[in-house]
Scaffold this motif. Structure first.
Motif, PDB file in Angstrom:
ATOM      1  N   ILE A   6      -5.254   6.024   1.046  1.00  0.00           N
ATOM      2  CA  ILE A   6      -4.586   4.702   0.716  1.00  0.00           C
ATOM      3  C   ILE A   6      -4.864   4.346  -0.545  1.00  0.00           C
ATOM      4  CG2 ILE A   6      -4.391   2.247   1.658  1.00  0.00           C
ATOM      5  CD1 ILE A   6      -5.716   3.321   4.292  1.00  0.00           C
TER       6      ILE A   6
ATOM      7  N   GLU B 163      -7.466   3.283  -2.862  1.00  0.00           N
ATOM      8  CA  GLU B 163      -8.522   2.261  -1.977  1.00  0.00           C
ATOM      9  C   GLU B 163      -9.465   2.821  -1.154  1.00  0.00           C
ATOM     10  OE1 GLU B 163      -8.189  -1.389  -1.478  1.00  0.00           O
ATOM     11  OE2 GLU B 163      -7.697  -1.293  -3.572  1.00  0.00           O
TER      12      GLU B 163
ATOM     13  N   THR C  92      -6.384  11.195   5.245  1.00  0.00           N
ATOM     14  CA  THR C  92      -5.483  10.086   4.776  1.00  0.00           C
ATOM     15  C   THR C  92      -5.963   9.368   3.656  1.00  0.00           C
ATOM     16  OG1 THR C  92      -4.662  10.074   7.140  1.00  0.00           O
ATOM     17  CG2 THR C  92      -4.282   8.413   5.672  1.00  0.00           C
TER      18      THR C  92
ATOM     19  N   TYR D 185       0.945  -1.155  -0.098  1.00  0.00           N
ATOM     20  CA  TYR D 185      -0.045   0.027   0.050  1.00  0.00           C
ATOM     21  C   TYR D 185       0.762   1.071   0.134  1.00  0.00           C
ATOM     22  CZ  TYR D 185      -3.770  -2.965   0.939  1.00  0.00           C
ATOM     23  OH  TYR D 185      -4.829  -4.166   1.261  1.00  0.00           O
TER      24      TYR D 185
ATOM     25  N   THR E  55      -1.210  11.838   3.381  1.00  0.00           N
ATOM     26  CA  THR E  55      -2.107  12.345   4.421  1.00  0.00           C
ATOM     27  C   THR E  55      -2.088  13.946   4.005  1.00  0.00           C
ATOM     28  OG1 THR E  55      -2.971  12.758   6.595  1.00  0.00           O
ATOM     29  CG2 THR E  55      -0.581  12.570   6.460  1.00  0.00           C
TER      30      THR E  55
ATOM     31  N   LEU F 106       0.457   5.161   1.318  1.00  0.00           N
ATOM     32  CA  LEU F 106      -0.172   6.105   2.242  1.00  0.00           C
ATOM     33  C   LEU F 106       0.172   7.512   2.030  1.00  0.00           C
ATOM     34  CD1 LEU F 106       0.492   3.146   3.700  1.00  0.00           C
ATOM     35  CD2 LEU F 106      -0.980   4.088   5.542  1.00  0.00           C
TER      36      LEU F 106
END
Length: 295
Positions: free
Chosen positions: A127, A74, A125, A32, A36, A34
């Motif tokens: 993903i 996602e 955030t 993944y 933010t 990530l």
């Protein structure tokens, strides 16, 4: 303390390997990606901006970072300060529109209370998965610097939001940027380095060059400007320092044309730093390359 100094101090803390040395806008955790992003009232949006548009921009800015990694979104987590009921409900309506239009579901988040009269601070955030995940630090001497779309529209749109005259298209570029997720997916395996243009073309190109250990030259005559922006009388230098464009900026080999519409605006070379030209003429750097947070 300015943003760069604060990030340098964070690098002295224990870092997860997926933090990539805090040298990028996204982290890796297994399969993944990530990222933010936070929008602060009075810094990233105006108190008079419609809540629906603020919600859109909050989602779009996060997905723009995923786009620069070539990731498929996602889902997102929302941290939200509850305040005025009417504003909150309008924000929720805008969030529903953005998540549906940008094909990114809500996973969870947190809610807190907003003190009366306090500026709103909104954090999301995002993903992503299935990412080739090029970093911003992979540019090579000889690579060409490319950018998708046009530059400067959002900066002009901010002026319109503050009361200046101008076309609706520019106001929309500021309030409802469109993250280049599809383009990022196509570009990710093709490029040596990629990031989004959030703080300004010049400062973000300089950051890419610094992360890559290269010098970069940008030709202002090649910076793509929309007809609407040109009609306002704005020039390429103002556009290149304005920020909030959320286009993709990428480095690719000179014999490797991109698989999406894009404009070549410069080139990388041995050395360090940023230089500007306008055609064959050297142009001095402006005192401000773009937006940078500071205390």
């Amino acid at each position: 303390m300015i943003e760069a100094e604060f990030i340098a101090a964070l690098r002295r803390l224990p870092l997860h390997p997926g933090a990539l040395g805090l040298a990028d806008d996204a982290a890796r955790l297994g399969d993944y990606v990530l990222t933010t992003d936070t929008l602060v009232e009075g810094v990233h949006f105006l108190a008079t901006d419609p809540p629906e548009d603020v919600a859109w921009k909050l989602v779009a800015t996060n997905l723009s970072d995923l786009a620069a990694k070539g990731a498929r979104p996602e889902g997102v987590l929302l941290n939200y300060p509850l305040g005025e009921n009417k504003w909150d409900r309008a924000f929720l309506a805008g969030l529903a529109t953005a998540l549906a239009a940008l094909d990114c579901p809500l996973i969870g988040g947190d809610t807190v209370s907003l003190p009366e009269g306090a500026a709103r601070v909104l954090t999301l955030t995002a993903i992503g998965a299935d990412a080739a995940a090029p970093t911003r630090g992979g540019a090579l001497p000889g690579d060409r610097l490319w950018v998708t779309g046009t530059i400067g529209d959002a900066g002009a749109g901010l002026a319109i939001a503050r009361g200046a005259d101008g076309p609706v298209a520019l106001l929309a570029a500021y309030r409802r940027p469109r993250p280049r997720v599809a383009e990022g997916r196509l570009l990710a395996a093709h490029v040596h380095a990629m990031m989004d243009v959030s703080d300004g073309l010049l400062i973000d190109a300089w950051r890419m060059a610094a992360a890559s250990g290269c010098a970069v030259t940008i030709d202002l005559a090649r910076v793509p400007l929309s007809a609407e922006y040109r009609a306002t009388g704005g020039d390429a230098l103002a556009a290149a320092t304005a920020g909030d464009d959320y286009q993709l900026l990428f480095a690719a080999a000179p014999d490797s044309p991109p698989p999406v519409p894009a404009t070549c605006v410069g080139a990388f070379a041995e050395g360090s730093g940023l230089s500007l030209t306008e055609g064959d003429r050297a142009v001095p750097l402006p005192p401000r390359l773009g937006f940078e947070h500071r205390a």
